[in-house]
Design a protein around this motif. Structure first.
Motif, PDB file in Angstrom:
ATOM      1  N   ASP A 125      30.207  26.404  -2.284  1.00 26.11           N
ATOM      2  CA  ASP A 125      29.018  27.146  -2.727  1.00 26.11           C
ATOM      3  C   ASP A 125      29.158  27.582  -4.184  1.00 26.11           C
ATOM      4  O   ASP A 125      28.202  27.533  -4.948  1.00 26.11           O
ATOM      5  CB  ASP A 125      28.789  28.383  -1.843  1.00 26.11           C
ATOM      6  CG  ASP A 125      28.359  27.997  -0.434  1.00 26.11           C
ATOM      7  OD1 ASP A 125      27.976  26.823  -0.241  1.00 26.11           O
ATOM      8  OD2 ASP A 125      28.442  28.843   0.474  1.00 26.11           O
ATOM      9  N   ASP A 126      30.372  28.022  -4.547  1.00 28.43           N
ATOM     10  CA  ASP A 126      30.612  28.439  -5.942  1.00 28.43           C
ATOM     11  C   ASP A 126      30.370  27.274  -6.883  1.00 28.43           C
ATOM     12  O   ASP A 126      29.709  27.413  -7.906  1.00 28.43           O
ATOM     13  CB  ASP A 126      32.059  28.926  -6.125  1.00 28.43           C
ATOM     14  CG  ASP A 126      32.275  30.296  -5.499  1.00 28.43           C
ATOM     15  OD1 ASP A 126      31.255  30.905  -5.109  1.00 28.43           O
ATOM     16  OD2 ASP A 126      33.428  30.735  -5.382  1.00 28.43           O
ATOM     17  N   ILE A 127      30.923  26.116  -6.517  1.00 23.83           N
ATOM     18  CA  ILE A 127      30.746  24.927  -7.357  1.00 23.83           C
ATOM     19  C   ILE A 127      29.264  24.578  -7.429  1.00 23.83           C
ATOM     20  O   ILE A 127      28.720  24.313  -8.489  1.00 23.83           O
ATOM     21  CB  ILE A 127      31.522  23.719  -6.784  1.00 23.83           C
ATOM     22  CG1 ILE A 127      33.018  23.921  -7.017  1.00 23.83           C
ATOM     23  CG2 ILE A 127      31.084  22.421  -7.433  1.00 23.83           C
ATOM     24  CD1 ILE A 127      33.865  22.784  -6.526  1.00 23.83           C
ATOM     25  N   ALA A 128      28.598  24.610  -6.245  1.00 23.42           N
ATOM     26  CA  ALA A 128      27.189  24.221  -6.196  1.00 23.42           C
ATOM     27  C   ALA A 128      26.339  25.144  -7.064  1.00 23.42           C
ATOM     28  O   ALA A 128      25.413  24.696  -7.721  1.00 23.42           O
ATOM     29  CB  ALA A 128      26.703  24.237  -4.756  1.00 23.42           C
ATOM     30  N   SER A 129      26.668  26.452  -7.062  1.00 20.74           N
ATOM     31  CA  SER A 129      25.835  27.365  -7.853  1.00 20.74           C
ATOM     32  C   SER A 129      26.111  27.180  -9.343  1.00 20.74           C
ATOM     33  O   SER A 129      25.234  27.300 -10.163  1.00 20.74           O
ATOM     34  CB  SER A 129      26.080  28.815  -7.436  1.00 20.74           C
ATOM     35  OG  SER A 129      27.432  29.141  -7.695  1.00 20.74           O
ATOM     36  N   LYS A 130      27.377  26.845  -9.669  1.00 24.09           N
ATOM     37  CA  LYS A 130      27.709  26.601 -11.075  1.00 24.09           C
ATOM     38  C   LYS A 130      27.142  25.261 -11.514  1.00 24.09           C
ATOM     39  O   LYS A 130      26.693  25.090 -12.617  1.00 24.09           O
ATOM     40  CB  LYS A 130      29.224  26.549 -11.247  1.00 24.09           C
ATOM     41  CG  LYS A 130      29.893  27.890 -11.358  1.00 24.09           C
ATOM     42  CD  LYS A 130      31.311  27.710 -11.927  1.00 24.09           C
ATOM     43  CE  LYS A 130      32.244  28.766 -11.395  1.00 24.09           C
ATOM     44  NZ  LYS A 130      32.962  28.377 -10.193  1.00 24.09           N
ATOM     45  N   ARG A 131      27.237  24.304 -10.600  1.00 24.85           N
ATOM     46  CA  ARG A 131      26.974  22.925 -10.998  1.00 24.85           C
ATOM     47  C   ARG A 131      25.909  22.331 -10.093  1.00 24.85           C
ATOM     48  O   ARG A 131      26.187  21.604  -9.163  1.00 24.85           O
ATOM     49  CB  ARG A 131      28.291  22.154 -10.886  1.00 24.85           C
ATOM     50  CG  ARG A 131      28.180  20.697 -11.191  1.00 24.85           C
ATOM     51  CD  ARG A 131      29.546  20.137 -11.475  1.00 24.85           C
ATOM     52  NE  ARG A 131      30.386  19.968 -10.316  1.00 24.85           N
ATOM     53  CZ  ARG A 131      30.316  18.940  -9.505  1.00 24.85           C
ATOM     54  NH1 ARG A 131      29.429  18.021  -9.693  1.00 24.85           N
ATOM     55  NH2 ARG A 131      31.132  18.824  -8.494  1.00 24.85           N
TER      56      ARG A 131
ATOM     57  N   LEU B  21      39.081  12.826 -18.805  1.00 27.29           N
ATOM     58  CA  LEU B  21      39.414  14.219 -19.126  1.00 27.29           C
ATOM     59  C   LEU B  21      38.664  15.230 -18.259  1.00 27.29           C
ATOM     60  O   LEU B  21      39.058  16.377 -18.161  1.00 27.29           O
ATOM     61  CB  LEU B  21      39.136  14.511 -20.608  1.00 27.29           C
ATOM     62  CG  LEU B  21      40.183  14.005 -21.614  1.00 27.29           C
ATOM     63  CD1 LEU B  21      39.676  14.156 -23.034  1.00 27.29           C
ATOM     64  CD2 LEU B  21      41.517  14.721 -21.461  1.00 27.29           C
ATOM     65  N   ILE B  22      37.568  14.782 -17.633  1.00 28.70           N
ATOM     66  CA  ILE B  22      36.852  15.698 -16.738  1.00 28.70           C
ATOM     67  C   ILE B  22      37.714  15.871 -15.498  1.00 28.70           C
ATOM     68  O   ILE B  22      38.123  14.882 -14.886  1.00 28.70           O
ATOM     69  CB  ILE B  22      35.491  15.126 -16.291  1.00 28.70           C
ATOM     70  CG1 ILE B  22      34.616  14.805 -17.493  1.00 28.70           C
ATOM     71  CG2 ILE B  22      34.755  16.107 -15.385  1.00 28.70           C
ATOM     72  CD1 ILE B  22      33.358  14.064 -17.103  1.00 28.70           C
ATOM     73  N   PRO B  23      38.009  17.114 -15.096  1.00 30.91           N
ATOM     74  CA  PRO B  23      38.851  17.291 -13.909  1.00 30.91           C
ATOM     75  C   PRO B  23      38.192  16.644 -12.696  1.00 30.91           C
ATOM     76  O   PRO B  23      37.025  16.906 -12.394  1.00 30.91           O
ATOM     77  CB  PRO B  23      38.960  18.804 -13.744  1.00 30.91           C
ATOM     78  CG  PRO B  23      38.134  19.414 -14.816  1.00 30.91           C
ATOM     79  CD  PRO B  23      37.552  18.358 -15.686  1.00 30.91           C
ATOM     80  N   ALA B  24      38.918  15.769 -12.010  1.00 29.04           N
ATOM     81  CA  ALA B  24      38.370  15.116 -10.810  1.00 29.04           C
ATOM     82  C   ALA B  24      38.304  16.137  -9.686  1.00 29.04           C
ATOM     83  O   ALA B  24      39.055  17.115  -9.681  1.00 29.04           O
ATOM     84  CB  ALA B  24      39.285  13.970 -10.410  1.00 29.04           C
TER      85      ALA B  24
ATOM     86  N   GLU C  77      26.191  13.819 -15.788  1.00 33.52           N
ATOM     87  CA  GLU C  77      25.909  15.264 -15.779  1.00 33.52           C
ATOM     88  C   GLU C  77      27.167  16.074 -16.070  1.00 33.52           C
ATOM     89  O   GLU C  77      27.137  17.081 -16.761  1.00 33.52           O
ATOM     90  CB  GLU C  77      25.349  15.673 -14.419  1.00 33.52           C
ATOM     91  CG  GLU C  77      23.970  15.106 -14.194  1.00 33.52           C
ATOM     92  CD  GLU C  77      23.125  16.003 -13.334  1.00 33.52           C
ATOM     93  OE1 GLU C  77      23.617  17.056 -12.892  1.00 33.52           O
ATOM     94  OE2 GLU C  77      21.973  15.650 -13.092  1.00 33.52           O
ATOM     95  N   ARG C  78      28.288  15.609 -15.498  1.00 28.26           N
ATOM     96  CA  ARG C  78      29.530  16.350 -15.709  1.00 28.26           C
ATOM     97  C   ARG C  78      29.976  16.254 -17.166  1.00 28.26           C
ATOM     98  O   ARG C  78      30.535  17.213 -17.706  1.00 28.26           O
ATOM     99  CB  ARG C  78      30.619  15.836 -14.759  1.00 28.26           C
ATOM    100  CG  ARG C  78      30.274  16.185 -13.303  1.00 28.26           C
ATOM    101  CD  ARG C  78      31.273  15.617 -12.334  1.00 28.26           C
ATOM    102  NE  ARG C  78      32.555  16.273 -12.479  1.00 28.26           N
ATOM    103  CZ  ARG C  78      33.680  15.795 -11.954  1.00 28.26           C
ATOM    104  NH1 ARG C  78      33.655  14.661 -11.279  1.00 28.26           N
ATOM    105  NH2 ARG C  78      34.819  16.435 -12.096  1.00 28.26           N
ATOM    106  N   LEU C  79      29.742  15.098 -17.769  1.00 29.76           N
ATOM    107  CA  LEU C  79      30.079  14.943 -19.199  1.00 29.76           C
ATOM    108  C   LEU C  79      29.277  15.913 -20.036  1.00 29.76           C
ATOM    109  O   LEU C  79      29.792  16.546 -20.959  1.00 29.76           O
ATOM    110  CB  LEU C  79      29.757  13.511 -19.661  1.00 29.76           C
ATOM    111  CG  LEU C  79      30.880  12.484 -19.572  1.00 29.76           C
ATOM    112  CD1 LEU C  79      30.382  11.143 -20.042  1.00 29.76           C
ATOM    113  CD2 LEU C  79      32.086  12.899 -20.423  1.00 29.76           C
ATOM    114  N   LYS C  80      27.972  16.010 -19.695  1.00 28.46           N
ATOM    115  CA  LYS C  80      27.082  16.888 -20.455  1.00 28.46           C
ATOM    116  C   LYS C  80      27.583  18.334 -20.364  1.00 28.46           C
ATOM    117  O   LYS C  80      27.605  19.075 -21.324  1.00 28.46           O
ATOM    118  CB  LYS C  80      25.660  16.809 -19.872  1.00 28.46           C
ATOM    119  CG  LYS C  80      24.595  16.687 -20.952  1.00 28.46           C
ATOM    120  CD  LYS C  80      23.167  16.696 -20.436  1.00 28.46           C
ATOM    121  CE  LYS C  80      22.928  15.860 -19.197  1.00 28.46           C
ATOM    122  NZ  LYS C  80      21.564  15.840 -18.706  1.00 28.46           N
ATOM    123  N   GLU C  81      28.033  18.707 -19.136  1.00 24.63           N
ATOM    124  CA  GLU C  81      28.488  20.070 -18.921  1.00 24.63           C
ATOM    125  C   GLU C  81      29.807  20.378 -19.611  1.00 24.63           C
ATOM    126  O   GLU C  81      30.033  21.477 -20.081  1.00 24.63           O
ATOM    127  CB  GLU C  81      28.680  20.330 -17.428  1.00 24.63           C
ATOM    128  CG  GLU C  81      27.397  20.769 -16.800  1.00 24.63           C
ATOM    129  CD  GLU C  81      27.574  20.962 -15.311  1.00 24.63           C
ATOM    130  OE1 GLU C  81      28.726  21.108 -14.867  1.00 24.63           O
ATOM    131  OE2 GLU C  81      26.564  20.956 -14.618  1.00 24.63           O
TER     132      GLU C  81
END
Length: 370
Positions: free
Chosen positions: A300-306, A105-108, A363-367
């Protein structure tokens, strides 16, 4: 049961979308729109995987309910024992299926399925850094061989004592970028260099960049504005060398949409003795370069969010140390240490990549708070 219900609600919500996509990919007008068709077939595959797990999950939940019901109403000891075994098997399987569903379910990352461009450059440490860059290239070449991927060198500059100051190649196969993206960053080596007479251990570094290869329809290039030059490829031996102008050089003025600045891009390709092939490869690299730059803002947007420890998007981060005296490899992002350096340098890197994927998924699951 609340967890079961939430997951089932999420899955049930996707059933109608799966049916819609199934119909769309058979529609001639969709098939004619290549970009949309590729996107939808990918979504169809991902939803199909979810539907398959959903079916198993629903079946397991129902079987568990029936078994519990039997335990309450059945008098026959044999039937009771069978029901008990079924209930126990389902109770073990359900949490496993739930984990599987959560990950699906986590978007790939939409770029995971792409081919990749691999760039390795010797960093600090002079000749020894170039030799180490050569060792890393050999490690990835061996790994690609194991995976059945195809690797093609686009350009390279050799180091004066061996190895490469820089080597760029394209890798094609299944999920290349999704597998190799964790390799981007600074790789550090500690060993006695071949160039050292005193036997002292030195520390050198090489940087690795893995970029998703752009599809022709991701990037708009005005091919009429490309300036092409041809030149004779240098190199050792062979009848063809220095007689035929097979090397190509392209110059292209590109306006960076993020900054508005016009930059000149220069790309050379001397990979083959066939000039049209070299042109094709230079164009592929131009596309990837522009795609990468245009997507840098997105990255960069992804990196700053995640800011996950695994893929920070920061290509200057020191990610791994190769310690030769101790035969040790340490990946600093996940505190992963193993003592099989010789096998690792021989392309046996899958275990480390698997650990990185698991850490990133956790980590993605946690988020996603699923």
């Amino acid at each position: 049961m609340t967890d079961n219900n939430t997951l089932l609600e999420k899955l049930d919500g996707l059933v109608s979308r799966f049916e819609e996509v199934s119909t769309l990919i058979t529609d001639p007008s969709v098939i004619a729109d290549q970009k949309r068709y590729v996107k939808l077939t990918k979504e169809y595959k991902e939803l199909g995987d979810l539907m398959k797990v959903r079916k198993d999950y629903v079946q397991c939940l129902n079987t568990l309910d029936e078994a519990k019901q039997l335990l309450l109403t059945e008098d026959d000891p044999e039937m009771k024992e069978m029901a008990r075994e079924e209930a126990s098997a389902c109770e073990t399987r359900i949490p496993q299926l739930e984990e599987e569903i959560k990950l699906l379910l986590i978007p790939a990352d939409p770029q995971d399925d792409r081919n990749a461009i691999l760039e390795i450059r010797g960093g600090t440490g002079g000749d020894e850094a170039a030799i180490f860059a050569g060792d890393l290239f050999r490690m990835y070449a061996k790994y690609c061989e194991r995976k059945g991927w195809k690797m093609e060198i686009s350009s390279f500059t050799e180091g004066s004592a061996g190895g490469y100051k820089e080597i760029i190649c394209s890798i094609s196969g299944e999920k290349v970028y999704g597998t190799l993206k964790y390799e981007s960053g600074v790789h550090r080596v500690q060993r006695v260099p071949a160039t050292e007479t005193q036997g002292r251990v030195h520390t050198s570094a090489a940087s690795v960049a893995v970029l998703p290869e752009a599809e022709p329809f991701d990037v708009e290039i005005n091919e009429g504005e490309i300036k092409w030059d041809t030149f004779r490829s240098g190199g050792a031996g062979g009848q063809n060398v220095n007689k035929v102008e097979s090397g190509v050089r392209l110059r292209y003025n590109w306006k960076n949409p993020n900054t508005g600045v016009v930059e000149e891009i220069l790309i050379e390709c001397t990979e083959t003795r066939d000039q049209p092939k070299n042109k094709e490869r230079a164009l592929a690299r131009l596309r990837t370069f522009i795609y990468d730059r245009e997507h840098q803002k997105y990255i960069d947007d992804i990196a700053s969010k995640r800011k996950t420890m695994v893929s920070t998007g920061d290509r200057s981060a020191k990610i791994r140390t190769y310690n030769y005296p101790q035969g040790r490899i340490t990946d600093h992002r996940i505190n992963y240490t193993i003592y099989n350096l010789a096998a690792f340098m021989d392309g046996d890197i899958q275990d480390c990549i698997d650990h990185l994927i698991v850490a990133e998924n956790a980590e993605r699951l946690k988020e996603s708070e699923l």
